[in-house]
Design a protein around this motif. Structure first.
Motif, PDB file in Angstrom:
ATOM      1  N   TYR A 133      57.947  44.131  41.532  1.00 47.66           N
ATOM      2  CA  TYR A 133      56.577  44.270  42.008  1.00 47.66           C
ATOM      3  C   TYR A 133      56.258  45.753  42.206  1.00 47.66           C
ATOM      4  CZ  TYR A 133      56.990  39.292  43.129  1.00 47.66           C
ATOM      5  OH  TYR A 133      57.181  37.947  43.069  1.00 47.66           O
ATOM      6  N   LEU A 134      54.971  46.071  42.080  1.00 48.10           N
ATOM      7  CA  LEU A 134      54.489  47.422  42.350  1.00 48.10           C
ATOM      8  C   LEU A 134      53.517  47.365  43.518  1.00 48.10           C
ATOM      9  CD1 LEU A 134      54.087  50.459  41.565  1.00 48.10           C
ATOM     10  CD2 LEU A 134      52.139  49.679  40.178  1.00 48.10           C
ATOM     11  N   MET A 135      53.764  48.181  44.535  1.00 55.30           N
ATOM     12  CA  MET A 135      52.794  48.344  45.610  1.00 55.30           C
ATOM     13  C   MET A 135      51.956  49.570  45.271  1.00 55.30           C
ATOM     14  SD  MET A 135      53.283  49.282  49.610  1.00 55.30           S
ATOM     15  CE  MET A 135      51.903  50.036  50.477  1.00 55.30           C
ATOM     16  N   ALA A 136      50.643  49.398  45.250  1.00 58.58           N
ATOM     17  CA  ALA A 136      49.763  50.491  44.852  1.00 58.58           C
ATOM     18  C   ALA A 136      48.406  50.336  45.519  1.00 58.58           C
ATOM     19  CB  ALA A 136      49.602  50.511  43.330  1.00 58.58           C
ATOM     20  N   TYR A 137      47.671  51.440  45.562  1.00 56.78           N
ATOM     21  CA  TYR A 137      46.298  51.410  46.060  1.00 56.78           C
ATOM     22  C   TYR A 137      45.381  51.164  44.874  1.00 56.78           C
ATOM     23  CZ  TYR A 137      42.157  52.639  48.745  1.00 56.78           C
ATOM     24  OH  TYR A 137      40.946  52.604  49.383  1.00 56.78           O
ATOM     25  N   ASP A 138      44.662  50.032  44.896  1.00 56.15           N
ATOM     26  CA  ASP A 138      43.756  49.664  43.808  1.00 56.15           C
ATOM     27  C   ASP A 138      42.454  50.435  43.988  1.00 56.15           C
ATOM     28  OD1 ASP A 138      41.894  48.358  42.101  1.00 56.15           O
ATOM     29  OD2 ASP A 138      43.185  46.598  42.056  1.00 56.15           O
ATOM     30  N   VAL A 139      42.192  51.366  43.080  1.00 50.01           N
ATOM     31  CA  VAL A 139      41.014  52.227  43.196  1.00 50.01           C
ATOM     32  C   VAL A 139      39.730  51.414  43.096  1.00 50.01           C
ATOM     33  CG1 VAL A 139      39.787  54.181  42.172  1.00 50.01           C
ATOM     34  CG2 VAL A 139      42.290  54.203  42.284  1.00 50.01           C
ATOM     35  N   GLY A 140      39.692  50.450  42.191  1.00 49.39           N
ATOM     36  CA  GLY A 140      38.484  49.653  41.995  1.00 49.39           C
ATOM     37  C   GLY A 140      38.175  48.736  43.152  1.00 49.39           C
ATOM     38  N   ARG A 141      39.210  48.256  43.850  1.00 46.62           N
ATOM     39  CA  ARG A 141      39.009  47.334  44.968  1.00 46.62           C
ATOM     40  C   ARG A 141      39.141  48.002  46.322  1.00 46.62           C
ATOM     41  NH1 ARG A 141      40.200  45.220  40.541  1.00 46.62           N
ATOM     42  NH2 ARG A 141      39.784  43.054  39.929  1.00 46.62           N
ATOM     43  N   ASP A 142      39.449  49.299  46.318  1.00 42.05           N
ATOM     44  CA  ASP A 142      39.495  50.095  47.549  1.00 42.05           C
ATOM     45  C   ASP A 142      40.414  49.458  48.591  1.00 42.05           C
ATOM     46  OD1 ASP A 142      38.853  52.313  49.064  1.00 42.05           O
ATOM     47  OD2 ASP A 142      37.126  51.354  50.013  1.00 42.05           O
ATOM     48  N   ASP A 143      41.598  49.048  48.159  1.00 42.29           N
ATOM     49  CA  ASP A 143      42.531  48.405  49.084  1.00 42.29           C
ATOM     50  C   ASP A 143      43.927  48.394  48.468  1.00 42.29           C
ATOM     51  OD1 ASP A 143      43.422  47.208  51.352  1.00 42.29           O
ATOM     52  OD2 ASP A 143      42.452  45.270  51.007  1.00 42.29           O
ATOM     53  N   TRP A 144      44.917  48.140  49.313  1.00 43.01           N
ATOM     54  CA  TRP A 144      46.295  48.039  48.840  1.00 43.01           C
ATOM     55  C   TRP A 144      46.517  46.699  48.161  1.00 43.01           C
ATOM     56  CZ3 TRP A 144      48.902  52.367  48.734  1.00 43.01           C
ATOM     57  CH2 TRP A 144      48.583  53.370  49.651  1.00 43.01           C
ATOM     58  N   ARG A 145      47.302  46.701  47.091  1.00 42.79           N
ATOM     59  CA  ARG A 145      47.571  45.492  46.334  1.00 42.79           C
ATOM     60  C   ARG A 145      49.039  45.454  45.898  1.00 42.79           C
ATOM     61  NH1 ARG A 145      43.291  44.154  48.026  1.00 42.79           N
ATOM     62  NH2 ARG A 145      41.535  43.196  46.901  1.00 42.79           N
ATOM     63  N   THR A 146      49.504  44.244  45.599  1.00 40.29           N
ATOM     64  CA  THR A 146      50.826  44.014  45.015  1.00 40.29           C
ATOM     65  C   THR A 146      50.648  43.500  43.597  1.00 40.29           C
ATOM     66  OG1 THR A 146      51.857  43.526  47.148  1.00 40.29           O
ATOM     67  CG2 THR A 146      52.952  42.679  45.190  1.00 40.29           C
ATOM     68  N   PHE A 147      51.361  44.086  42.643  1.00 41.45           N
ATOM     69  CA  PHE A 147      51.244  43.694  41.236  1.00 41.45           C
ATOM     70  C   PHE A 147      52.618  43.298  40.695  1.00 41.45           C
ATOM     71  CE2 PHE A 147      47.952  46.844  42.081  1.00 41.45           C
ATOM     72  CZ  PHE A 147      46.802  46.211  41.611  1.00 41.45           C
ATOM     73  N   ARG A 148      52.657  42.170  39.998  1.00 41.75           N
ATOM     74  CA  ARG A 148      53.872  41.771  39.304  1.00 41.75           C
ATOM     75  C   ARG A 148      53.985  42.542  38.002  1.00 41.75           C
ATOM     76  NH1 ARG A 148      54.309  35.304  39.073  1.00 41.75           N
ATOM     77  NH2 ARG A 148      55.130  35.920  37.028  1.00 41.75           N
ATOM     78  N   LEU A 149      55.137  43.167  37.761  1.00 40.44           N
ATOM     79  CA  LEU A 149      55.290  43.983  36.563  1.00 40.44           C
ATOM     80  C   LEU A 149      55.246  43.153  35.291  1.00 40.44           C
ATOM     81  CD1 LEU A 149      56.031  46.127  38.673  1.00 40.44           C
ATOM     82  CD2 LEU A 149      57.843  46.898  37.137  1.00 40.44           C
ATOM     83  N   ASP A 150      55.687  41.876  35.362  1.00 47.44           N
ATOM     84  CA  ASP A 150      55.682  41.066  34.156  1.00 47.44           C
ATOM     85  C   ASP A 150      54.278  40.621  33.753  1.00 47.44           C
ATOM     86  OD1 ASP A 150      56.175  39.478  36.655  1.00 47.44           O
ATOM     87  OD2 ASP A 150      55.796  37.813  35.299  1.00 47.44           O
ATOM     88  N   ARG A 151      53.276  40.868  34.598  1.00 50.80           N
ATOM     89  CA  ARG A 151      51.897  40.560  34.250  1.00 50.80           C
ATOM     90  C   ARG A 151      51.122  41.790  33.785  1.00 50.80           C
ATOM     91  NH1 ARG A 151      49.964  36.481  39.174  1.00 50.80           N
ATOM     92  NH2 ARG A 151      51.269  34.702  38.562  1.00 50.80           N
ATOM     93  N   MET A 152      51.791  42.940  33.736  1.00 48.93           N
ATOM     94  CA  MET A 152      51.143  44.172  33.293  1.00 48.93           C
ATOM     95  C   MET A 152      51.269  44.332  31.783  1.00 48.93           C
ATOM     96  SD  MET A 152      52.369  46.973  36.099  1.00 48.93           S
ATOM     97  CE  MET A 152      51.928  46.876  37.822  1.00 48.93           C
ATOM     98  N   ARG A 153      50.248  44.953  31.187  1.00 43.71           N
ATOM     99  CA  ARG A 153      50.275  45.238  29.752  1.00 43.71           C
ATOM    100  C   ARG A 153      49.531  46.544  29.497  1.00 43.71           C
ATOM    101  NH1 ARG A 153      47.571  43.703  25.122  1.00 43.71           N
ATOM    102  NH2 ARG A 153      45.911  42.696  26.312  1.00 43.71           N
TER     103      ARG A 153
END
Length: 330
Positions: free
Chosen positions: A186-206
């Motif tokens: 997982y990646l913890m990052a600040y989502d610029v478009g949503r103006d909030d912290w988010r968790t992203f699964r790496l296997d869903r990234m492209r």
């Protein structure tokens, strides 16, 4: 001799000292094609860089590379660099406790300075290698290196991200940290478009790409706690809180961090927080733990537990004869 020639000779001296336990000044001078005095000067240059070169006088004496108080820069030949990079890629899979993150940092540093021909060799070896791991999702090492660099250099990352329904949307984030569980990255990052912290699964990234946009790191939550809360609570329809008569470490041995969060409680109890789309399944898993339990939330979980109890009684043959093997299961 030029500064470039001196640097090259010092690197050759370092390589010789790494190759054998001990060298005399005469032997080193012959190998390098210089005088004993030049060898002494080059040894001092290595010491200034942090290499602990020990010298012994007398017959049989000479120079020896020892262990110091800090790790100096390492000099690797082609084969050593390939072996190190391949080992770091394997270690970054998180199979060794605490090694995954450090391996990624080291791999990012090595990959940055590695010549393209060696990078191709590493990819070839990695592509021809299989490992016997658990049922986790395999992540491309290049993606791990890209994100590790972005976290280190504080640059924004852009990628396409697939939601739970499969739809893809472009996201731009300010990455902070990657967190590995036994099954996923997982990646913890600040989502610029949503103006909030988010968790992203790496296997869903492209189509992941680091941009040239540098950002000033923000105050952020603890990455491990944030990711654990996200993966155990956010994706599910139901969030359950159950008190268990057990020590937290006992429950953690049975409940992986991506499945549930364990909170401290009083008098020999702890609280399990877990999510799920089916309350009956949650009841089964809690019962399977084998501890005395008390449902805190939601009240519907008590009803699911009661159904489970009736079904188990019927399955054991202790229910009414006409109740059927599964009782009043839904």
């Amino acid at each position: 001799m030029t500064a470039e020639g001196t640097t090259e000779r010092v690197l050759r001296l370092l390589s010789l000292l790494q190759r054998r336990l001990s060298w005399t000044a005469t032997e080193l001078a012959a190998e390098l094609g210089v005088t004993d005095r030049s060898v002494r000067r080059d040894v001092e240059r290595l010491r200034a860089l942090g290499y602990p070169v020990h010298a012994t006088a007398g017959v049989g004496g000479g120079y020896q590379l020892g262990a110091g108080t800090r790790l100096p820069p390492l000099l690797l030949d082609d084969e050593e660099a390939i072996a190190t990079a391949v080992s770091l890629r394997l270690a970054s899979g998180g199979t060794v406790a605490g090694a995954g993150e450090a391996a990624l940092r080291a791999l990012a540093k090595l990959d940055q300075v590695m010549p393209p021909r060696l990078r191709a060799e590493v990819r070839a070896v990695h592509g021809a290698t299989e490992t016997l791991l658990g049922p986790g999702v395999e992540i491309d090492a290049e993606l791990l290196v890209t994100l590790a660099r972005a976290c280190r250099d504080a640059v924004r990352v852009r990628f396409l991200y697939a939601g739970r329904g499969g739809e893809e949307r472009e996201r731009t984030v300010e990455p902070v940290r990657m967190v590995a569980t036994s099954r996923r990255w997982y990646l913890m990052a600040y989502d610029v478009g949503r103006d909030d912290w988010r968790t992203f699964r790496l296997d869903r990234m492209r189509e992941v790409a680091a941009t040239t946009w540098r950002f000033r790191p923000r105050e952020h939550p603890d990455p491990v706690a944030f990711v654990q809360r996200g993966v155990t609570e956010a994706p599910y329809r139901h969030l359950a809180r159950v008190r268990l008569r057990a020590r937290p470490e006992q429950v953690r041995e049975l409940v992986p961090p991506q499945v549930g969060r364990i909170e401290e409680d009083r008098d020999g109890w702890c609280v399990l927080v877990t999510g799920g789309d089916d309350l009956d399944r949650i009841a089964v898993h809690v019962a399977w733990l084998g501890f005395e339990a008390e449902v805190l939330d939601p009240p519907e979980l008590r009803e699911a537990a009661a159904r489970l109890a009736r079904n188990l009684v019927a399955l054991a043959g202790a229910g009414d004869a006409g109740s059927g093997a599964l009782g009043d299961s839904r």
